[in-house]
Design an enzyme around this catalytic site. Structure first.
Site, PDB file in Angstrom:
ATOM      1  N   ARG A  99       0.817  -1.214   0.000  1.00 13.32           N
ATOM      2  CA  ARG A  99       0.000   0.000   0.000  1.00 13.32           C
ATOM      3  C   ARG A  99       0.850   1.262   0.000  1.00 13.32           C
ATOM      4  O   ARG A  99       0.559   2.226  -0.722  1.00 13.32           O
ATOM      5  CB  ARG A  99      -0.955  -0.013   1.198  1.00 13.32           C
ATOM      6  CG  ARG A  99      -1.800   1.242   1.381  1.00 13.32           C
ATOM      7  CD  ARG A  99      -2.375   1.811   0.097  1.00 13.32           C
ATOM      8  NE  ARG A  99      -3.088   0.829  -0.699  1.00 13.32           N
ATOM      9  CZ  ARG A  99      -3.343   0.948  -1.997  1.00 13.32           C
ATOM     10  NH1 ARG A  99      -2.914   2.013  -2.659  1.00 13.32           N
ATOM     11  NH2 ARG A  99      -3.987   0.017  -2.648  1.00 13.32           N
ATOM     12  N   LYS A 134       1.838  25.255  -3.864  1.00 12.89           N
ATOM     13  CA  LYS A 134       0.618  24.616  -3.349  1.00 12.89           C
ATOM     14  C   LYS A 134       0.781  23.103  -3.401  1.00 12.89           C
ATOM     15  O   LYS A 134       0.120  22.395  -4.162  1.00 12.89           O
ATOM     16  CB  LYS A 134      -0.594  25.082  -4.150  1.00 12.89           C
ATOM     17  CG  LYS A 134      -0.857  26.578  -3.999  1.00 12.89           C
ATOM     18  CD  LYS A 134      -1.987  27.050  -4.890  1.00 12.89           C
ATOM     19  CE  LYS A 134      -2.193  28.552  -4.759  1.00 12.89           C
ATOM     20  NZ  LYS A 134      -3.244  29.062  -5.662  1.00 12.89           N
ATOM     21  N   LYS A 166       4.092  39.774  -3.590  1.00 15.14           N
ATOM     22  CA  LYS A 166       2.653  39.658  -3.826  1.00 15.14           C
ATOM     23  C   LYS A 166       1.905  40.790  -3.119  1.00 15.14           C
ATOM     24  O   LYS A 166       2.505  41.678  -2.508  1.00 15.14           O
ATOM     25  CB  LYS A 166       2.161  38.282  -3.358  1.00 15.14           C
ATOM     26  CG  LYS A 166       2.949  37.120  -4.006  1.00 15.14           C
ATOM     27  CD  LYS A 166       2.361  35.778  -3.693  1.00 15.14           C
ATOM     28  CE  LYS A 166       1.168  35.506  -4.572  1.00 15.14           C
ATOM     29  NZ  LYS A 166       0.701  34.101  -4.448  1.00 15.14           N
ATOM     30  N   GLU A 196       3.830  40.485  -8.447  1.00  9.04           N
ATOM     31  CA  GLU A 196       2.455  40.183  -8.846  1.00  9.04           C
ATOM     32  C   GLU A 196       1.663  41.481  -8.969  1.00  9.04           C
ATOM     33  O   GLU A 196       1.726  42.344  -8.089  1.00  9.04           O
ATOM     34  CB  GLU A 196       1.813  39.286  -7.783  1.00  9.04           C
ATOM     35  CG  GLU A 196       0.365  38.938  -8.042  1.00  9.04           C
ATOM     36  CD  GLU A 196      -0.235  38.172  -6.875  1.00  9.04           C
ATOM     37  OE1 GLU A 196      -0.266  36.940  -6.944  1.00  9.04           O
ATOM     38  OE2 GLU A 196      -0.651  38.820  -5.889  1.00  9.04           O
ATOM     39  N   ASP A 217      -2.015  38.620 -12.235  1.00 10.48           N
ATOM     40  CA  ASP A 217      -2.880  37.832 -11.349  1.00 10.48           C
ATOM     41  C   ASP A 217      -4.338  37.944 -11.769  1.00 10.48           C
ATOM     42  O   ASP A 217      -4.925  39.036 -11.765  1.00 10.48           O
ATOM     43  CB  ASP A 217      -2.707  38.306  -9.901  1.00 10.48           C
ATOM     44  CG  ASP A 217      -3.515  37.471  -8.923  1.00 10.48           C
ATOM     45  OD1 ASP A 217      -3.533  36.234  -9.068  1.00 10.48           O
ATOM     46  OD2 ASP A 217      -4.136  38.059  -8.016  1.00 10.48           O
TER      47      ASP A 217
END
Length: 282
Positions: A99, A134, A166, A196, A217
């Site tokens: 597994r 992410k 950002k 960004e 963005d």
């Protein structure tokens, strides 16, 4: 392209520990300690294979004497029924490894398969598909490797190896100009600085501040096309936000240099692989 064992050794030990615990009650109860088996890992769908070294490490940790009778390479394309790996060894350790080995292969092959689909979708446009941060906590090195196996490229690995200014950085710094200037003073002189932006006004501010790359963005394709024309090659342009396989080609055809796609890692579905014993000798 391969992974050094240091990238997966600790996570494999953790995965085995959480699955086996104090022992496999089923395998140890049902199977003779002397039994030996041959197991085949087989694809049950079309996929791009990834995770072979990790899976083999799982089997070796539980049975150092196991043998791999056949194996395929990461990056190969598979159809249903194709064999990825054939392993021979003691049956109980093989059952205990099954597994965990499959979990790694299914997850990483899923990322590689989706990455290959995105790379194919923009082929011939000049745009490069990039991943993001992410990723599944603890699996970043493996998932970013799978992205490369699929034919896409990595953005920065973490906060330490690239500057990406950002919205919240800009607000905290006071302006795009201040944020870029401060990062230039701190970062390595060869480090690329990316900013960004949300509109053409901010795009001009980023260029004036000396950004190397500007991330558009949540621009729609037409807005991205206008941004490409407005820039005229002065900086590299990346577009991000809500990309999917239905829209990514339209973005690539606007002339942007990079397209970042978070779903390569945060939403890639696991592929279907299975392991079956073909021979057991007591």
């Amino acid at each position: 392209m391969g992974l050094h064992p240091s990238a997966y050794a600790d996570i494999v030990k953790l995965a085995l520990s959480e699955d086996i615990g104090s022992g496999d009650l089923t395998a140890m109860g049902a199977v003779s300690p002397d039994a030996r088996s041959v197991g085949r890992i087989v694809a049950k769908q079309d996929l791009t294979l990834c995770g072979m070294d990790v899976a083999k490490h799982v089997f070796r940790l539980l049975d150092a004497g196991c043998r791999f009778l056949s194996e395929r390479a990461d990056g190969e394309r598979f159809a249903p029924g194709d064999e990825a790996l054939r392993v021979e060894g003691r049956a109980i350790p093989m059952l205990m490894a099954e597994r965990t080995a499959l979990n790694f292969m299914q997850r990483l092959s899923g990322v590689a398969t989706l990455s290959a689909q995105y790379a194919a979708a923009v082929q011939g446009t000049g745009a490069t598909i990039l991943d993001t941060r992410k990723t599944t906590p603890g699996l970043r090195a493996l998932e970013k490797y799978a992205v490369r196996v699929g034919g896409a490229r990595n953005h920065r690995t973490g906060l330490y190896d690239g500057v990406l200014i950002k919205e919240n950085h800009i607000r905290a710094a006071g302006s795009i100009e201040r944020a870029v200037a401060s990062c230039r003073r701190l970062a390595h002189p060869l480090a690329r600085v990316e900013v960004e932006v949300t509109d053409l006004e901010e795009l001009d501010q980023a260029i004036a501040a000396g950004a190397d790359v500007v991330m558009l963005d949540n621009f729609d394709p037409e807005a991205a096309r206008r941004a490409v024309e407005h820039v005229g090659g002065r900086v590299k342009l990346e577009v991000s936000g809500g990309m999917n396989l239905d829209t990514v080609r339209a973005y690539a055809e606007t002339g942007v240099d990079f397209i970042s796609v978070g779903r390569l890692t945060h939403s890639a579905p696991a592929v279907d692989l299975s392991m079956l014993f073909t021979e057991t000798v007591s």
